[in-house]
Scaffold this motif. Structure first.
Motif, mmCIF file in Angstrom:
data_model
loop_
_atom_site.group_PDB
_atom_site.id
_atom_site.type_symbol
_atom_site.label_atom_id
_atom_site.label_comp_id
_atom_site.label_asym_id
_atom_site.label_seq_id
_atom_site.Cartn_x
_atom_site.Cartn_y
_atom_site.Cartn_z
ATOM 1 N N ASP A 294 0.880 -1.180 0.000
ATOM 2 C CA ASP A 294 0.000 0.000 0.000
ATOM 3 C C ASP A 294 0.906 1.215 0.000
ATOM 4 O OD1 ASP A 294 -1.657 2.144 0.571
ATOM 5 O OD2 ASP A 294 -2.969 0.985 1.906
ATOM 6 N N LEU A 295 1.134 1.798 -1.219
ATOM 7 C CA LEU A 295 2.110 2.872 -1.367
ATOM 8 C C LEU A 295 1.773 4.063 -0.491
ATOM 9 C CD1 LEU A 295 4.559 4.095 -2.713
ATOM 10 C CD2 LEU A 295 3.119 4.753 -4.647
ATOM 11 N N LYS A 296 0.528 4.492 -0.475
ATOM 12 C CA LYS A 296 0.148 5.671 0.288
ATOM 13 C C LYS A 296 0.383 5.449 1.779
ATOM 14 C CE LYS A 296 -3.737 8.825 1.077
ATOM 15 N NZ LYS A 296 -5.153 9.116 0.729
ATOM 16 N N ALA A 297 -0.037 4.279 2.289
ATOM 17 C CA ALA A 297 0.143 3.987 3.707
ATOM 18 C C ALA A 297 1.617 3.860 4.059
ATOM 19 C CB ALA A 297 -0.607 2.707 4.070
ATOM 20 N N ALA A 298 2.396 3.195 3.183
ATOM 21 C CA ALA A 298 3.824 3.024 3.443
ATOM 22 C C ALA A 298 4.541 4.364 3.458
ATOM 23 C CB ALA A 298 4.435 2.106 2.385
ATOM 24 N N ARG A 299 4.187 5.238 2.516
ATOM 25 C CA ARG A 299 4.811 6.551 2.452
ATOM 26 C C ARG A 299 4.519 7.355 3.724
ATOM 27 N NH1 ARG A 299 3.643 8.312 -3.031
ATOM 28 N NH2 ARG A 299 1.535 8.556 -2.221
#
Length: 409
Positions: A294-299
């Motif tokens: 999950d790119l948004k959550a990881a970022r």
């Protein structure tokens, strides 16, 4: 002389058939007996009966075109009218008349069905155009793009209207898609411009960071480096090829300064060892973000971890490459995920794919128009040839549409 209810043969061998208008000459028979003559022409009559029966079944049970049916009827009517058979020719004529009426009735029914189908297709296409025109103003690039592609597939499955109506609706539909594509292209061009501006800002920050790297004003310079870091984060990401180089130079300049300061503040080693323990915990926490799903959550999570990381302070110099390397590996993995997302939505590649798809779609539409025209003109050979060419173009179009779908919204 020989005779039956529908015909006779006179002493000269002339064969007659009886009709409502009187006797008509069927033919001349010299090869055998009068009975054989009558039997011969009666068989011809039976042949007509069979042919008419077969045609009646074809009209009732198959999709025989009105044109072909009328041609067959006229062919049989000519044989009946020429009186070359002995039998109830009036009955055959009546059956042919009824068959004409049946064909006309079927022709009108088919015409009405085509009219209903055309009206339904028109309403469906108008609905597609209205939705496409609404989507043209959307900023939901992925969702709207996928929906527009689905509308194209739906459009292709609908029957063609009359040329004028179909062309007008297609023009509106195509214009809506083009307007959306132009807005989307402009949007991503704006992102490119933002990345270029970020590069210019970060080059200025790098220049100042490198100029400060030799300072011995520990407090003020450290504070300025923190400000530069905040400006760096606020600047956004530059282009991929520039981001890593600028970051390495920026961090390298800070390292020079903070390493020098660490030498002066050797007495803070105990604090730095405690910092190392805390950063190792944060590095372990960051490493749990991998692999990125999950790119948004990881970022967001990495940003929060990095803020705590930056708040901790420095670690012993010999441990720094290792501990920072762990964090940088996580950061790089997230950056690579971002780059993969950017590549997948690259507007230039999408534009090229969309352009090819548009050209192939135009070619397919043109061929379909030519096929319709050829069939309308009764040129079945040309229509068949064009249909084979259409199959090849359609296969290329399907392949191009599949490639275009890989870019996402």
């Amino acid at each position: 002389m020989s005779s039956d209810p529908w015909g006779r043969v006179d002493e000269t061998g002339t064969v007659y058939v009886r009709t409502a208008d009187g006797e008509k000459v069927v033919g001349s028979w010299q090869a055998g007996s009068p009975d054989e003559a009558l039997a011969y022409f009666e068989r011809k009559y039976e042949g007509l009966v069979v042919e008419i029966g077969l045609l009646e079944r074809r009209v009732r049970t198959t999709d025989l075109s009105a044109k072909d049916a009328m041609a067959a009827i006229e062919h049989l009517r000519t044989q009946v009218d020429e009186h070359h058979a002995v039998g109830d020719l009036e009955a055959l004529a009546e059956r042919l008349d009824k068959l004409v009426a049946d064909v006309e009735s079927r022709r009108e029914a088919r015409k009405a069905a085509r009219a209903r189908q055309a009206e339904e297709a028109r309403k469906a296409k108008e609905a597609l155009v209205a939705e496409a025109e609404e989507l043209a103003a959307s900023d939901q690039w992925r969702v709207a793009g996928e929906r527009l592609r689905a509308l194209v597939d739906t459009w292709k499955g609908l029957p063609r209207l009359d040329r004028k109506s179909d062309d007008e609706l297609w023009h509106r539909f195509s214009h809506a898609r083009s307007a959306f594509s132009k807005r989307r292209k402009a949007h991503f061009a704006s992102l490119d411009a933002q990345r270029e501006e970020a590069r210019r800002v970060k080059e200025r920050l790098v220049a100042e960071a490198e100029a400060l790297s030799g300072s011995t004003d520990w407090g003020a310079t450290a504070a300025r480096y923190r400000e530069l870091m905040a400006e760096w984060k606020a600047a956004g990401r530059a282009q991929r090829e520039a981001e890593d180089d600028l970051w390495n130079r920026f961090r390298g300049a800070q390292d020079v300064f903070f390493q020098a300061r660490s030498g002066v503040f050797a007495e803070r080693d105990a604090e730095q060892r405690e910092n190392l323990t805390r950063k190792e915990e944060l590095a372990a926490e960051a490493e749990k973000l991998l692999p990125v799903t999950d790119l948004k959550a990881a970022r967001a999570a990495f940003r929060a971890i990095n803020e705590r990381w930056e708040a901790i302070g420095h670690v012993p110099r010999d441990a720094r490459p290792r501990i920072e390397g762990r964090m940088h590996a996580v950061e790089r993995a997230i950056q690579e995920a971002e780059e993969a997302e950017w590549r997948r939505t690259n507007p230039e590649a999408r534009a090229r794919a969309a352009g090819l798809t548009g050209q192939l779609q135009d070619a397919v539409d043109k061929l379909r128009g030519q096929i319709d025209a050829a069939r309308a003109a009764g040129n079945d050979a040309k229509a068949e040839k064009l249909t084979k060419e259409l199959e090849g173009r359609q296969a290329l179009l399907d392949q191009a549409l599949k490639g275009l779908q890989e870019f996402g919204g």
